[in-house]
Design a protein around this motif. Sequence first.
Motif, PDB file in Angstrom:
ATOM      1  N   SER A 161       0.797  -1.085  -0.097  1.00 54.34           N
ATOM      2  CA  SER A 161       0.084   0.138  -0.042  1.00 54.34           C
ATOM      3  C   SER A 161       0.835   1.371  -0.102  1.00 54.34           C
ATOM      4  N   ALA A 162       0.321   2.288  -0.400  1.00 59.74           N
ATOM      5  CA  ALA A 162       1.083   3.436  -0.616  1.00 59.74           C
ATOM      6  C   ALA A 162       0.053   4.823  -0.406  1.00 59.74           C
ATOM      7  N   VAL A 163       0.356   5.636   0.594  1.00 60.47           N
ATOM      8  CA  VAL A 163      -0.399   6.696   1.057  1.00 60.47           C
ATOM      9  C   VAL A 163       0.402   8.006   0.817  1.00 60.47           C
ATOM     10  N   HIS A 164      -0.268   9.205   0.411  1.00 57.95           N
ATOM     11  CA  HIS A 164       0.193  10.457   0.257  1.00 57.95           C
ATOM     12  C   HIS A 164      -0.611  11.271   0.717  1.00 57.95           C
ATOM     13  N   GLU A 165      -0.324  12.309   1.587  1.00 57.35           N
ATOM     14  CA  GLU A 165      -1.016  13.477   1.893  1.00 57.35           C
ATOM     15  C   GLU A 165      -0.136  15.016   1.515  1.00 57.35           C
ATOM     16  N   ASP A 166      -1.271  15.679   1.105  1.00 54.81           N
ATOM     17  CA  ASP A 166      -0.542  17.007   0.598  1.00 54.81           C
ATOM     18  C   ASP A 166      -1.554  18.191   0.702  1.00 54.81           C
ATOM     19  N   VAL A 167      -1.189  19.363   0.977  1.00 51.64           N
ATOM     20  CA  VAL A 167      -2.221  20.715   1.002  1.00 51.64           C
ATOM     21  C   VAL A 167      -2.493  20.932  -0.308  1.00 51.64           C
ATOM     22  N   TRP A 168      -2.163  20.457  -1.483  1.00 59.32           N
ATOM     23  CA  TRP A 168      -2.154  20.815  -2.856  1.00 59.32           C
ATOM     24  C   TRP A 168      -3.509  19.678  -3.363  1.00 59.32           C
ATOM     25  N   VAL A 169      -4.197  20.445  -3.870  1.00 59.43           N
ATOM     26  CA  VAL A 169      -5.385  19.665  -4.576  1.00 59.43           C
ATOM     27  C   VAL A 169      -4.527  18.553  -5.570  1.00 59.43           C
ATOM     28  N   SER A 170      -5.087  17.100  -5.401  1.00 58.57           N
ATOM     29  CA  SER A 170      -4.436  16.193  -5.803  1.00 58.57           C
ATOM     30  C   SER A 170      -4.680  16.221  -7.695  1.00 58.57           C
ATOM     31  N   ALA A 181       4.763   3.615  -6.678  1.00 60.87           N
ATOM     32  CA  ALA A 181       5.529   3.621  -5.522  1.00 60.87           C
ATOM     33  C   ALA A 181       5.121   2.248  -4.521  1.00 60.87           C
ATOM     34  N   ALA A 182       4.119   1.924  -4.639  1.00 59.61           N
ATOM     35  CA  ALA A 182       3.728   0.657  -3.768  1.00 59.61           C
ATOM     36  C   ALA A 182       4.340  -0.402  -4.235  1.00 59.61           C
ATOM     37  N   LEU A 183       4.524  -0.550  -5.717  1.00 59.58           N
ATOM     38  CA  LEU A 183       5.496  -1.811  -6.263  1.00 59.58           C
ATOM     39  C   LEU A 183       6.956  -1.530  -6.249  1.00 59.58           C
ATOM     40  N   ASN A 184       7.419  -0.582  -5.605  1.00 53.45           N
ATOM     41  CA  ASN A 184       8.905  -0.274  -5.513  1.00 53.45           C
ATOM     42  C   ASN A 184       9.449  -1.391  -4.888  1.00 53.45           C
ATOM     43  N   GLY A 185      10.448  -1.901  -5.380  1.00 51.32           N
ATOM     44  CA  GLY A 185      11.358  -3.041  -4.762  1.00 51.32           C
ATOM     45  C   GLY A 185      10.717  -4.656  -4.946  1.00 51.32           C
ATOM     46  N   PHE A 186       9.633  -4.572  -5.928  1.00 54.01           N
ATOM     47  CA  PHE A 186       9.042  -5.742  -6.408  1.00 54.01           C
ATOM     48  C   PHE A 186       9.945  -6.958  -7.043  1.00 54.01           C
ATOM     49  N   PRO A 187      10.091  -7.829  -6.725  1.00 53.39           N
ATOM     50  CA  PRO A 187       9.036  -8.860  -5.857  1.00 53.39           C
ATOM     51  C   PRO A 187       9.559  -9.186  -4.439  1.00 53.39           C
ATOM     52  N   GLN A 188      10.719  -8.409  -4.132  1.00 56.31           N
ATOM     53  CA  GLN A 188      11.107  -8.544  -2.664  1.00 56.31           C
ATOM     54  C   GLN A 188      11.525  -7.021  -2.042  1.00 56.31           C
ATOM     55  N   PRO A 189      10.501  -6.311  -1.641  1.00 60.30           N
ATOM     56  CA  PRO A 189      10.771  -4.952  -1.214  1.00 60.30           C
ATOM     57  C   PRO A 189      11.268  -4.900   0.086  1.00 60.30           C
ATOM     58  N   PRO A 190      11.864  -3.913   0.773  1.00 64.74           N
ATOM     59  CA  PRO A 190      12.604  -3.721   1.970  1.00 64.74           C
ATOM     60  C   PRO A 190      11.306  -4.014   3.045  1.00 64.74           C
ATOM     61  N   GLN A 191      11.780  -4.603   4.141  1.00 61.68           N
ATOM     62  CA  GLN A 191      10.777  -5.068   5.184  1.00 61.68           C
ATOM     63  C   GLN A 191      10.286  -3.693   5.948  1.00 61.68           C
ATOM     64  N   GLY A 192       9.222  -3.438   6.378  1.00 61.54           N
ATOM     65  CA  GLY A 192       8.737  -2.346   7.266  1.00 61.54           C
ATOM     66  C   GLY A 192       8.549  -1.119   6.613  1.00 61.54           C
ATOM     67  N   PRO A 193       7.959  -0.343   7.329  1.00 66.03           N
ATOM     68  CA  PRO A 193       7.291   0.959   6.641  1.00 66.03           C
ATOM     69  C   PRO A 193       8.579   1.767   6.033  1.00 66.03           C
ATOM     70  N   ARG A 194       8.332   2.589   4.925  1.00 63.58           N
ATOM     71  CA  ARG A 194       9.197   3.425   4.140  1.00 63.58           C
ATOM     72  C   ARG A 194       8.775   4.307   3.299  1.00 63.58           C
ATOM     73  N   GLN A 195       9.629   5.461   3.085  1.00 64.07           N
ATOM     74  CA  GLN A 195       9.102   6.540   2.419  1.00 64.07           C
ATOM     75  C   GLN A 195       9.744   6.278   0.689  1.00 64.07           C
ATOM     76  N   VAL A 196       8.864   6.366  -0.252  1.00 65.22           N
ATOM     77  CA  VAL A 196       9.340   6.367  -1.728  1.00 65.22           C
ATOM     78  C   VAL A 196       8.893   7.493  -2.243  1.00 65.22           C
ATOM     79  N   ARG A 197       9.788   8.100  -2.980  1.00 64.19           N
ATOM     80  CA  ARG A 197       9.810   9.577  -3.564  1.00 64.19           C
ATOM     81  C   ARG A 197       9.765   9.255  -5.091  1.00 64.19           C
ATOM     82  N   ILE A 198       8.801   9.701  -5.749  1.00 67.14           N
ATOM     83  CA  ILE A 198       8.633   9.422  -7.117  1.00 67.14           C
ATOM     84  C   ILE A 198       8.160  10.691  -7.921  1.00 67.14           C
ATOM     85  N   PRO A 199       8.984  11.156  -8.961  1.00 68.01           N
ATOM     86  CA  PRO A 199       8.434  12.598  -9.685  1.00 68.01           C
ATOM     87  C   PRO A 199       7.165  12.262 -10.274  1.00 68.01           C
TER      88      PRO A 199
END
Length: 205
Positions: A161-170, A181-199
């Motif tokens: 799952s991936a969640v994004h919050e921002d003051v700007w209208v989406s 972002a949710a598929l980052n690292g597939f098929p063996q992503p890093p364990q635990g919560p993390r932040q993924v930055r994508i332009p």
Amino acid sequence: MTTLPWKKIAALLGMAALLAGCATHRVVEGDVRSFSQLPATATAQQPMTYRIERLPSQQMPSFDPIAALAEQALARVGLQRDDERAQWVVQLGVQAGYTPRRDPFYDSPPWAFGGWGWYGGRGGWGMHGMWRLGEPAPLHRRAVSIVMRDARTQAVVYETSAVHEDVWVSDPAVYGVLFEAALNGFPQPPQGPRQVRIPLPATQP
């Protein structure tokens, strides 16, 4: 948090073609959580095929643009949609809503700071005074999720799952970025919560 119905989400997606502006370098930060039972060699097993299993609430044409964004993100990690010979069954989830924010000076007495104050936040500034001018903009929340099951055994093999919050209208493109972002690292992503930055894809006039 207030959640928007599918039709409003689809309406936002439909407005993408009408958005105008110059190229942007905006980066979307997604809070990602992933859990995998897939081996590291999973992507080497060709072809990796899947089909999308829609929930009852997703059995409508307005969900098609959302599914299309997910398919693009799945293709980038080597998955190919094949409803007849699917190796995996994919379920998608999308949420859109907003969270109101309080002015940090909201509870100040009218004489504090001479009756006026300034507040700041993620991406916005405003003025607060005796008449409560310029209330903080709400945080717009966008969230996506992907659950993959083995088509033969129905065992869950991947959850993310991936969640994004921002003051700007989406921008509607945010949903596609969050699937990526949710598929980052597939098929063996890093364990635990993390932040993924994508332009965020640039919007051309």
